[in-house]
Structure formats: structure tokens, C-alpha cells
Design an enzyme around this catalytic site. Structure first.
Site, PDB file in Angstrom:
ATOM      1  N   GLU A 165      30.363   6.241  59.754  1.00  0.00           N
ATOM      2  CA  GLU A 165      29.737   7.562  59.826  1.00  0.00           C
ATOM      3  C   GLU A 165      29.440   8.128  58.430  1.00  0.00           C
ATOM      4  O   GLU A 165      29.947   9.163  58.027  1.00  0.00           O
ATOM      5  CB  GLU A 165      30.619   8.527  60.616  1.00  0.00           C
ATOM      6  CG  GLU A 165      30.769   8.146  62.083  1.00  0.00           C
ATOM      7  CD  GLU A 165      31.520   9.173  62.890  1.00  0.00           C
ATOM      8  OE1 GLU A 165      31.161   9.375  64.064  1.00  0.00           O
ATOM      9  OE2 GLU A 165      32.474   9.797  62.358  1.00  0.00           O
ATOM     10  N   GLU A 225      29.807   5.069  69.158  1.00  0.00           N
ATOM     11  CA  GLU A 225      30.868   6.022  69.462  1.00  0.00           C
ATOM     12  C   GLU A 225      30.331   7.072  70.424  1.00  0.00           C
ATOM     13  O   GLU A 225      29.309   7.704  70.151  1.00  0.00           O
ATOM     14  CB  GLU A 225      31.380   6.739  68.204  1.00  0.00           C
ATOM     15  CG  GLU A 225      32.159   5.875  67.240  1.00  0.00           C
ATOM     16  CD  GLU A 225      32.818   6.694  66.138  1.00  0.00           C
ATOM     17  OE1 GLU A 225      33.149   7.887  66.387  1.00  0.00           O
ATOM     18  OE2 GLU A 225      32.988   6.166  65.027  1.00  0.00           O
TER      19      GLU A 225
END
Length: 276
Positions: free
Chosen positions: A56, A179
């Protein structure tokens, strides 16, 4: 001792033992780390077919050197802002090549960004990274996106579809939602507003949410939609992660025998990928 903490958009710290005197020195440490880590996995008998260089990394990695702000304008300033990150990521990518030369099976390379529903963010981010000239589109193989319902009501399936199609069309590469999760319990004063009020907060809702995402990914233009992961199946009381929902896991527990015995039971949502 090298201590590494979990990385997310708000935590991308540089290990204290690494050299921070220059971008090149830090990049060298990163390259060595990637190489040694992949070799260690091989020695441990772990077959890594897919490797994400960073987790991320919307705001970059190895702060403050590799920090980026995708909202920097104009475009020329945004590209300049990405220069350090591009140098660091390029070194990480070279670390993979070093490991392959040392006998590691060549993995696919992923870049993983959060807010997968935000088309402008994603196109600007990857445009800035490649705009530096230090990273080329062919240097990675897979796009990975996080897509959570907690962090903004704009995280809708329609926006996810729009983003994945735009990225796949531009880059002609596989896209994954790596995710996502949905709460089984989410109530009380701190409960967030979820992005899809039609989905029930329940195990059945967990299944519905994920299967809807699977349908979006399967429908990505050119057949580039390739994968969906549920993360994370053991999250409880994850207010610290920003969701403020008590329970997004795929299991329930009987605590009546605590502390001597705890019994776990799988919920119906544990089969969310069945038939998909």
C-alpha cells in the site's frame, strides 16, 4: 537486529539500521534486503510466485526519503515528487533480479496501492512513477489494489469497476483486489458509514460483498481481472486500523470455557469463494 513493522499508507518507516545518507545508499540497502529475503524464502522451501515490492505504497515507502504526495500539482511537480520513490523502487526491483541470478525462481512483480476505487489517484500515481523515467511499465507485472468499505462512501463497486477498467485498458496488465473485507459486526457510536448500505452487516453480507467484487474483477475489460483476496480473516476490534468495526472475521468463538478452552466455529462466509 533489523526490526520491520507492518507497512500501510500511514506507516512506511525506514529501518533504523539502514543507511539514510543518500537515496543511492538507502536504495542499496533495499536492494540487498530484497535479494536476501527472496533467497531466504527459497531456502525455506517457499515458492513465491508473486512478490509485492512494498505494501500500500500510495504515499511511497522508506520515509522520509521515499515519501510521495500524489496530489502534488501540476503534473511536472508530481513527477519530480516521485523521483526518490522511483529510485528506491527500482533498486527493490533490481534486488529481485539479483535473487533470480542467485537461483530463485522468477516471480511476478506487483505494485500494491490502497483506495482501489479512486481512478484519478491510481492513474496519476502510476503516471508519476513512470514519468520519472526511472521505472518503466514493463518493470512490474501485476496491479494490486486494496478496496475497503470503511474508508469512504466513494468506495463503491461502480467506482472500483471504473478504476480497474481504466488501469487495465491503459497498461494491459493483470489487476487484483488484494485486500478487502466486510464486517460481521459493526455497531455502536464509533461504527463507520459503509460504502454500500444494501449489503447486510453479517456473515451473509461478507459473502455478498466479496462475491460482488469477484464479479467486478471477472468483468474487467480484456480479461485482465485475475484475483481477489479477503484480508484479513482474523481481524477483531480493528479500530486502530481505521474501520472501527468490531468483527470482520470468518469465524465465531465460544469463550465460555476461558481461559482453559476456547472453541472456534467457521461462519458461512468461510465459503465465500465457493463456486467463484
Amino acid at each position: 537486529m533489523l526490526i520491520i513493522t507492518k507497512a500501510d499508507p500511514n506507516k512506511q518507516f525506514t529501518p533504523a539500521a539502514w543507511t539514510t545518507s543518500s537515496v543511492s545508499a538507502l536504495g542499496s540497502d533495499l536492494r540487498d534486503y530484497v535479494k536476501s529475503t527472496l533467497i531466504a524464502f527459497k531456502k525455506g522451501g517457499v515458492d513465491l510466485s508473486l512478490v509485492s515490492l512494498g505494501n500500500e505504497i500510495r504515499h511511497g515507502m522508506l520515509w522520509p526519503t521515499g515519501y510521495v504526495d500524489v496530489d502534488t500539482a501540476p503534473t511536472s511537480a508530481r513527477i519530480a515528487n516521485f523521483t526518490n520513490l522511483a529510485s528506491l523502487w527500482s533498486n527493490a526491483r533490481k534486488g529481485v533480479d539479483d535473487a533470480v541470478k542467485a537461483g530463485v525462481k522468477k516471480p511476478s512483480i506487483m505494485i500494491h496501492i490502497d483506495d482501489g476505487w479512486n481512478k484519478t489517484l491510481q492513474l496519476d500515481w502510476f503516471g508519476a512513477l513512470t514519468g520519472t523515467g526511472k521505472v518503466k511499465a514493463e518493470d512490474w507485472d501485476v496491479f494490486g489494489f486494496s478496496f475497503y468499505p470503511f474508508y469512504g462512501t466513494a468506495a463503491t463497486l461502480d467506482n472500483l469497476k471504473d478504476t480497474l477498467n481504466a488501469v487495465a485498458t491503459k497498461y494491459q496488465k493483470p489487476v487484483h483486489v488484494v485486500e478487502t473485507d466486510w464486517p460481521a459486526i459493526c455497531d455502536g457510536a464509533t461504527a463507520p458509514e459503509l460504502s454500500d448500505t444494501s449489503v447486510p452487516i453479517s456473515p451473509a453480507g461478507q459473502t455478498e460483498w466479496v462475491q460482488d467484487i469477484v464479479s467486478v474483477v471477472k468483468g474487467v475489460t480484456g480479461g485482465w481481472g485475475k484475483g481477489v483476496n479477503y484480508w484479513e480473516p482474523t481481524w477483531l476490534n480493528n479500530t486502530g486500523l481505521g474501520s472501527a468495526c468490531q468483527d470482520a472475521i470468518l469465524f465465531s468463538a465460544d469463550w465460555s470455557g476461558w481461559p482453559n478452552k476456547i472453541i472456534g466455529y467457521s461462519r458461512s462466509s468461510v465459503n465465500m469463494f465457493a463456486g467463484k
